[in-house]
Design a protein around this motif. Sequence first.
Motif, PDB file in Angstrom:
ATOM      1  N   ASN A   1       2.803  11.780  -7.263  1.00 61.15           N
ATOM      2  CA  ASN A   1       1.188  11.153  -6.965  1.00 61.15           C
ATOM      3  C   ASN A   1       1.315  11.726  -5.437  1.00 61.15           C
ATOM      4  OD1 ASN A   1       0.082   9.226  -5.288  1.00 61.15           O
ATOM      5  ND2 ASN A   1      -0.330   8.194  -7.075  1.00 61.15           N
TER       6      ASN A   1
ATOM      7  N   ARG B   1       1.361   9.019  -2.552  1.00 59.89           N
ATOM      8  CA  ARG B   1       2.359   8.329  -2.509  1.00 59.89           C
ATOM      9  C   ARG B   1       3.576   9.184  -1.737  1.00 59.89           C
ATOM     10  NH1 ARG B   1       4.237   6.405  -7.748  1.00 59.89           N
ATOM     11  NH2 ARG B   1       2.085   6.013  -8.040  1.00 59.89           N
TER      12      ARG B   1
ATOM     13  N   ARG C   1       5.595   8.860   1.807  1.00 54.06           N
ATOM     14  CA  ARG C   1       6.796   8.693   2.265  1.00 54.06           C
ATOM     15  C   ARG C   1       7.301   9.693   3.284  1.00 54.06           C
ATOM     16  NH1 ARG C   1       8.044   8.777  -3.802  1.00 54.06           N
ATOM     17  NH2 ARG C   1       8.677   6.897  -4.163  1.00 54.06           N
TER      18      ARG C   1
ATOM     19  N   GLU D   1       1.846   1.953   5.096  1.00 56.32           N
ATOM     20  CA  GLU D   1       1.303   0.902   4.065  1.00 56.32           C
ATOM     21  C   GLU D   1       0.597  -0.351   4.593  1.00 56.32           C
ATOM     22  OE1 GLU D   1       4.665  -0.484   1.962  1.00 56.32           O
ATOM     23  OE2 GLU D   1       4.074   0.626   0.088  1.00 56.32           O
TER      24      GLU D   1
ATOM     25  N   MET E   1       6.611   5.409   5.209  1.00 55.99           N
ATOM     26  CA  MET E   1       5.944   4.398   4.339  1.00 55.99           C
ATOM     27  C   MET E   1       5.526   3.328   5.114  1.00 55.99           C
ATOM     28  SD  MET E   1       5.490   4.928   1.497  1.00 55.99           S
ATOM     29  CE  MET E   1       5.220   4.238  -0.436  1.00 55.99           C
TER      30      MET E   1
END
Length: 444
Positions: free
Chosen positions: A283, A286, A290, A298, A294
């Motif tokens: 993905n 995602r 990383r 986020e 993160m």
Amino acid sequence: MLDGIRDAVKKFLTGNASYDVAVEEFIKELQKSLISSDVQVKLVLSLTNKIKERLKKETPPSNLERREWFIKVVYDELSALFGGDKEPEVNPKSNPWVIMLVGVQGTGKTTTAGKLAYFYKRRGYKVALVGADVYRPAALEQLRQIGKQINVPVYGEPDSSDAVGISERGVAKFLSERYELIIIDTAGRHGYGEESKLLDEMKEIYEKVKPNEVVLVIDASLGQKAFDLAKKFHEASNVGSIIITKMDGTAKGGGALSAVAATGARIKFIGLGEKIDELEVFNPRRFVARILGMGDLEAIIEKMKATEEYESIQNKMKDVISGKSKLTLRDMYKQIIAVRKMGPLSKILQLIPGTNMLGDIKEDQVKIGEEKMKKWISIMNSMTYEELDNPSIIDKQRMRRIAFGSGTEVEEVRELVEHFNMIQRTLKVLKRRKKDVEKLFGQL
Ligand code: GDP
Ligand code: MG
């Protein structure tokens, strides 16, 4: 390396430099990191130009700091580099489908062969494995154990050193038995200085077996070396897709970008551990999250989402007031959740229609508010959709059930329902006084 980007994000978000200077610095750091990961200069410049252009053209949404928004823009554009919002298509394009795994020894090819077999088996394919690593002792045994674990047949010739022949015979056998997906596990580098021999072998298997797809398996920690390596494999066997293993380790996966740049292939999966099910469809978002760090990201994304929800609620409130739509408890619930995510507390109270008519809110009232909000959220969590959409059906019996389910008192449930009714009454009054409405909700 891409670790640099992570540090740059931290510095950008917490540093003292003025916004414009910080942006300049960040973009330079981003370029440096990408170029040192062997991403083509052209690609890097087009990426940073796009970022700069968006900075000029767009304005940050309300409730998102300019710096946070900037990182979000970087995140968007970097994700686009890895394929954007789309997850890769992983289902075989034809039936049967033969996959050949290539890559350096120790990167996780054999493990990944098993993971893939398991993945596709669960998707309903009839899967088989071919063990063509004839150099590492016990390589075939390793694959056989994996095969046994997931109940997938493994073809191998324990005493043979003919990797090409094994691949041909294995594939032919499984094709004749109508297997739908055949995965060939090949050798890695066998002995230093023999790399070209290995590549010749890859090439020969590739030409003789003609797999439908060559998958390059690379280790997330590979970094810069990934570019040359991927290129060499690509020249030998036309790499069609990439799997990054060991993304669960400390490595940041910088090499992934290099491998993509070297082959033009897409990353399809990432490996997240040694176990058979620790494989994830790649993905892009995602993955970039990383790389960028993160935690920071986020939080920003959460905030963005909350902002979007909040805006949709604002629109809903306007519709309610203009009579276009009806207010439900579910709206109020969404509203409270969204606003809570955004903090600050006093805003929460201001935003609940009705309460902002009270004028200035005192600090201790806010405190009560916070506790009450928490209670209300758990009460509403215990309600059915039917009750949220149509609170008038909440009778005494339902109140008892809701109170029990949420660990609150019936009185508190009643209070929430009454508050909702009060809001509805207020809205009716407001509808009659449209001018006041604009005054109250215009600045929402
Ligand atoms: P090969 O030589 O390329 O076939 O590599 P192997 O499949 O034998 O794997 C080498 C080592 O890496 C083994 O100890 C595996 O358990 C481990 N490994 C493979 N994939 C992953 C992964 O995604 N995460 C972690 N942590 N270890 C992995
Ligand atoms: Mg192996």
